[in-house]
Design a protein around this motif. Sequence first.
Motif, PDB file in Angstrom:
ATOM      1  N   GLU A  24      43.263  -8.074 -84.252  1.00 36.64           N
ATOM      2  CA  GLU A  24      43.072  -8.917 -83.056  1.00 36.64           C
ATOM      3  C   GLU A  24      43.892 -10.194 -83.119  1.00 36.64           C
ATOM      4  O   GLU A  24      44.225 -10.776 -82.103  1.00 36.64           O
ATOM      5  CB  GLU A  24      41.575  -9.233 -82.872  1.00 36.64           C
ATOM      6  N   LYS A  25      44.208 -10.639 -84.329  1.00 31.62           N
ATOM      7  CA  LYS A  25      45.031 -11.858 -84.465  1.00 31.62           C
ATOM      8  C   LYS A  25      46.499 -11.516 -84.698  1.00 31.62           C
ATOM      9  O   LYS A  25      47.281 -12.361 -85.154  1.00 31.62           O
ATOM     10  CB  LYS A  25      44.498 -12.731 -85.607  1.00 31.62           C
ATOM     11  N   GLY A  26      46.878 -10.293 -84.444  1.00 37.27           N
ATOM     12  CA  GLY A  26      48.306  -9.935 -84.460  1.00 37.27           C
ATOM     13  C   GLY A  26      48.866  -9.546 -85.822  1.00 37.27           C
ATOM     14  O   GLY A  26      50.083  -9.454 -85.982  1.00 37.27           O
ATOM     15  N   PHE A  27      47.996  -9.297 -86.797  1.00 27.27           N
ATOM     16  CA  PHE A  27      48.486  -8.827 -88.102  1.00 27.27           C
ATOM     17  C   PHE A  27      48.612  -7.300 -88.092  1.00 27.27           C
ATOM     18  O   PHE A  27      48.063  -6.622 -87.225  1.00 27.27           O
ATOM     19  CB  PHE A  27      47.544  -9.267 -89.224  1.00 27.27           C
ATOM     20  N   ASP A  28      49.302  -6.815 -89.113  1.00 25.29           N
ATOM     21  CA  ASP A  28      49.539  -5.374 -89.243  1.00 25.29           C
ATOM     22  C   ASP A  28      48.895  -4.916 -90.561  1.00 25.29           C
ATOM     23  O   ASP A  28      49.549  -4.889 -91.604  1.00 25.29           O
ATOM     24  CB  ASP A  28      51.063  -5.155 -89.257  1.00 25.29           C
ATOM     25  N   PRO A  29      47.601  -4.585 -90.531  1.00 27.90           N
ATOM     26  CA  PRO A  29      46.922  -4.260 -91.792  1.00 27.90           C
ATOM     27  C   PRO A  29      47.262  -2.864 -92.330  1.00 27.90           C
ATOM     28  O   PRO A  29      47.439  -1.919 -91.565  1.00 27.90           O
ATOM     29  CB  PRO A  29      45.436  -4.322 -91.435  1.00 27.90           C
ATOM     30  N   VAL A  30      47.326  -2.790 -93.641  1.00 27.40           N
ATOM     31  CA  VAL A  30      47.500  -1.508 -94.326  1.00 27.40           C
ATOM     32  C   VAL A  30      46.274  -1.327 -95.210  1.00 27.40           C
ATOM     33  O   VAL A  30      46.036  -2.124 -96.117  1.00 27.40           O
ATOM     34  CB  VAL A  30      48.758  -1.507 -95.217  1.00 27.40           C
ATOM     35  N   ILE A  31      45.507  -0.301 -94.936  1.00 32.18           N
ATOM     36  CA  ILE A  31      44.281  -0.076 -95.707  1.00 32.18           C
ATOM     37  C   ILE A  31      44.560   0.831 -96.901  1.00 32.18           C
ATOM     38  O   ILE A  31      45.219   1.863 -96.767  1.00 32.18           O
ATOM     39  CB  ILE A  31      43.194   0.572 -94.820  1.00 32.18           C
ATOM     40  N   VAL A  32      44.034   0.426 -98.050  1.00 30.78           N
ATOM     41  CA  VAL A  32      43.975   1.330 -99.204  1.00 30.78           C
ATOM     42  C   VAL A  32      42.503   1.497 -99.551  1.00 30.78           C
ATOM     43  O   VAL A  32      41.777   0.500 -99.692  1.00 30.78           O
ATOM     44  CB  VAL A  32      44.739   0.750-100.413  1.00 30.78           C
ATOM     45  N   ASP A  33      42.059   2.735 -99.648  1.00 27.26           N
ATOM     46  CA  ASP A  33      40.659   2.981 -99.991  1.00 27.26           C
ATOM     47  C   ASP A  33      40.586   4.350-100.666  1.00 27.26           C
ATOM     48  O   ASP A  33      41.306   5.269-100.277  1.00 27.26           O
ATOM     49  CB  ASP A  33      39.810   2.978 -98.709  1.00 27.26           C
ATOM     50  N   ASN A  34      39.705   4.477-101.644  1.00 32.53           N
ATOM     51  CA  ASN A  34      39.562   5.807-102.260  1.00 32.53           C
ATOM     52  C   ASN A  34      38.430   6.600-101.600  1.00 32.53           C
ATOM     53  O   ASN A  34      38.111   7.705-102.037  1.00 32.53           O
ATOM     54  CB  ASN A  34      39.346   5.700-103.783  1.00 32.53           C
ATOM     55  N   LEU A  35      37.819   6.015-100.573  1.00 32.00           N
ATOM     56  CA  LEU A  35      36.750   6.657 -99.788  1.00 32.00           C
ATOM     57  C   LEU A  35      35.542   7.035-100.661  1.00 32.00           C
ATOM     58  O   LEU A  35      34.803   7.956-100.329  1.00 32.00           O
ATOM     59  CB  LEU A  35      37.277   7.886 -99.026  1.00 32.00           C
ATOM     60  N   SER A  36      35.359   6.313-101.770  1.00 35.48           N
ATOM     61  CA  SER A  36      34.212   6.631-102.633  1.00 35.48           C
ATOM     62  C   SER A  36      32.909   6.185-101.976  1.00 35.48           C
ATOM     63  O   SER A  36      31.847   6.702-102.304  1.00 35.48           O
ATOM     64  CB  SER A  36      34.370   5.961-103.996  1.00 35.48           C
ATOM     65  N   ASN A  37      32.989   5.213-101.076  1.00 34.02           N
ATOM     66  CA  ASN A  37      31.753   4.726-100.449  1.00 34.02           C
ATOM     67  C   ASN A  37      31.974   4.437 -98.964  1.00 34.02           C
ATOM     68  O   ASN A  37      31.350   3.543 -98.396  1.00 34.02           O
ATOM     69  CB  ASN A  37      31.279   3.462-101.192  1.00 34.02           C
ATOM     70  N   SER A  38      32.917   5.171 -98.379  1.00 36.59           N
ATOM     71  CA  SER A  38      33.172   4.977 -96.943  1.00 36.59           C
ATOM     72  C   SER A  38      33.776   6.259 -96.387  1.00 36.59           C
ATOM     73  O   SER A  38      34.130   7.170 -97.140  1.00 36.59           O
ATOM     74  CB  SER A  38      34.124   3.804 -96.713  1.00 36.59           C
ATOM     75  N   LYS A  39      33.893   6.289 -95.068  1.00 38.99           N
ATOM     76  CA  LYS A  39      34.345   7.529 -94.424  1.00 38.99           C
ATOM     77  C   LYS A  39      35.641   7.302 -93.670  1.00 38.99           C
ATOM     78  O   LYS A  39      35.836   6.239 -93.066  1.00 38.99           O
ATOM     79  CB  LYS A  39      33.269   8.026 -93.457  1.00 38.99           C
ATOM     80  N   ILE A  40      36.464   8.324 -93.650  1.00 34.91           N
ATOM     81  CA  ILE A  40      37.768   8.243 -92.995  1.00 34.91           C
ATOM     82  C   ILE A  40      37.621   7.998 -91.491  1.00 34.91           C
ATOM     83  O   ILE A  40      38.483   7.381 -90.857  1.00 34.91           O
ATOM     84  CB  ILE A  40      38.601   9.523 -93.302  1.00 34.91           C
ATOM     85  N   GLU A  41      36.488   8.425 -90.910  1.00 34.93           N
ATOM     86  CA  GLU A  41      36.271   8.243 -89.459  1.00 34.93           C
ATOM     87  C   GLU A  41      36.245   6.773 -89.050  1.00 34.93           C
ATOM     88  O   GLU A  41      36.388   6.453 -87.865  1.00 34.93           O
ATOM     89  CB  GLU A  41      34.935   8.866 -89.017  1.00 34.93           C
ATOM     90  N   VAL A  42      36.044   5.899 -90.044  1.00 36.52           N
ATOM     91  CA  VAL A  42      36.058   4.462 -89.738  1.00 36.52           C
ATOM     92  C   VAL A  42      37.394   4.077 -89.079  1.00 36.52           C
ATOM     93  O   VAL A  42      37.442   3.199 -88.218  1.00 36.52           O
ATOM     94  CB  VAL A  42      35.800   3.648 -91.035  1.00 36.52           C
ATOM     95  N   LEU A  43      38.455   4.778 -89.461  1.00 41.79           N
ATOM     96  CA  LEU A  43      39.770   4.491 -88.851  1.00 41.79           C
ATOM     97  C   LEU A  43      39.743   4.752 -87.351  1.00 41.79           C
ATOM     98  O   LEU A  43      40.348   4.011 -86.576  1.00 41.79           O
ATOM     99  CB  LEU A  43      40.866   5.349 -89.501  1.00 41.79           C
ATOM    100  N   ASP A  44      39.028   5.819 -86.948  1.00 42.70           N
ATOM    101  CA  ASP A  44      38.897   6.106 -85.507  1.00 42.70           C
ATOM    102  C   ASP A  44      38.182   4.949 -84.808  1.00 42.70           C
ATOM    103  O   ASP A  44      38.555   4.552 -83.705  1.00 42.70           O
ATOM    104  CB  ASP A  44      38.086   7.397 -85.263  1.00 42.70           C
ATOM    105  N   GLY A  45      37.148   4.441 -85.467  1.00 47.83           N
ATOM    106  CA  GLY A  45      36.385   3.325 -84.894  1.00 47.83           C
ATOM    107  C   GLY A  45      37.259   2.092 -84.719  1.00 47.83           C
ATOM    108  O   GLY A  45      37.240   1.443 -83.666  1.00 47.83           O
ATOM    109  N   ILE A  46      38.042   1.794 -85.745  1.00 45.92           N
ATOM    110  CA  ILE A  46      38.925   0.621 -85.669  1.00 45.92           C
ATOM    111  C   ILE A  46      39.921   0.808 -84.524  1.00 45.92           C
ATOM    112  O   ILE A  46      40.181  -0.110 -83.735  1.00 45.92           O
ATOM    113  CB  ILE A  46      39.651   0.403 -87.017  1.00 45.92           C
ATOM    114  N   GLU A  47      40.430   2.023 -84.407  1.00 45.73           N
ATOM    115  CA  GLU A  47      41.400   2.308 -83.333  1.00 45.73           C
ATOM    116  C   GLU A  47      40.741   2.208 -81.949  1.00 45.73           C
ATOM    117  O   GLU A  47      41.326   1.662 -81.011  1.00 45.73           O
ATOM    118  CB  GLU A  47      41.994   3.708 -83.536  1.00 45.73           C
ATOM    119  N   GLU A  48      39.514   2.699 -81.881  1.00 40.41           N
ATOM    120  CA  GLU A  48      38.803   2.642 -80.590  1.00 40.41           C
ATOM    121  C   GLU A  48      38.583   1.186 -80.154  1.00 40.41           C
ATOM    122  O   GLU A  48      38.715   0.852 -78.977  1.00 40.41           O
ATOM    123  CB  GLU A  48      37.463   3.361 -80.745  1.00 40.41           C
ATOM    124  N   ILE A  49      38.272   0.335 -81.112  1.00 37.42           N
ATOM    125  CA  ILE A  49      37.995  -1.068 -80.778  1.00 37.42           C
ATOM    126  C   ILE A  49      39.281  -1.818 -80.439  1.00 37.42           C
ATOM    127  O   ILE A  49      39.324  -2.584 -79.482  1.00 37.42           O
ATOM    128  CB  ILE A  49      37.264  -1.770 -81.959  1.00 37.42           C
TER     129      ILE A  49
END
Length: 346
Positions: A24-49
């Motif tokens: 929202e503030k104009g940055f270009d984030p790059v996520i690194v995660d091993n998904l040990s405690n989160s789900k890949i679908e979170v990316l869809d949520g971020i994109e939807e928002i």
Amino acid sequence: MNKQILVTGGTGYIGSHTTVGLIEKGFDPVIVDNLSNSKIEVLDGIEEITGIRPHFEKFDLRDKVDIDEFFKKYPNIEAIVHFAASKAVGESVEKPLLYYRNNLVSLINLLEAMTAFKIPFMVFSSSCTVYGQPDKLPVTEAAPFKKAFSPYGNTKKISEEIIQDTIDTNPFIKAISLRYFNPVGAHSSAIIGELPLGIPDNLIPFITQTAIGIRDYLRVFGDDYNTADGSCIRDYIHVVDLAKAHVVAIKRLLEKEYKSNYEIFNLGAGRGVSVFEAIRSFEKASGQKLNYRVVDRRPGDIEQVWADTSYANEELGWKAELSLYDAMLSAWNWEKNYRQKGKETE
Ligand code: UD1
């Protein structure tokens, strides 16, 4: 070109909200995660928002070879927000070495990569757990470290010391540690939020799961503490406010507004809230009565802690704006939305 920021643990609870804040503030984030405690679908949520899908790379930060490959692939990264860590207090007591390895090796690998790949800036995800039960309340950043109650807490303490020692001898690196109090709530869209795997340890997910019928009742851990209503007191901070503080901290580093190479800030709402008060706030926000029972104290719980936020308010120009009610309402909306989605895909 938008400035590229590495967000480790970016599909996690605080990481996902911060990724939204960065976009929202104009940055270009790059996520690194091993998904040990989160789900890949979170990316869809971020994109939807946000309308933007952040870059994503799945690997484990304990692996130095993967880290090197990563920074070769993304040579334009200018700063790091480092969330990725294990955070379950109870599990850390059972498996201390797992916690020391996960949390400390990842940090050391990243600090080494910062020098190797010429990335000077890091925002580090720390915790008020480093204060233990403080002698004075509200607690300021100057309060001494106390013995950690768990290996998890100890990793946060040691991590801060590792950063300090590294910066003392390597002034190329600048860092800001943010000591969170109790992050709660969810994005107002109810598209992203806290997603505990299994039985939640933390109060708010336990409350929302009880209200929705997954748990029979909330156990209130003790009503015989030396507090006004006998229950423990914490400083609950809305995750969206917390996310904003990370964006402010990143800008402070990139724009070289820091006062020293290593800075530390408390991130809280600056108000102590008891467990009973939290329950009442949830009941008001959800319009539902919560089923709860008072049980024995939970071993390792401290009685009360809340933040003196004046340093963060004045120096960062950041202040928590959302209320406990906002947090409860958003947490409840998230819980309902998430369960509804689950039913639709069953
Ligand atoms: C805990 C960790 C802290 C960590 C944080 C991460 C401990 C001792 N501390 O904080 O190091 O940084 O999680 O999120 O575990 N409560 C109930 N019933 C419940 C759950 C909680 O009454 O089912 C009470 C607790 O006694 C406490 C308050 O709610 O007073 C908040 O608990 P919790 O959400 O687990 O956070 P902390 O214990 O403050």
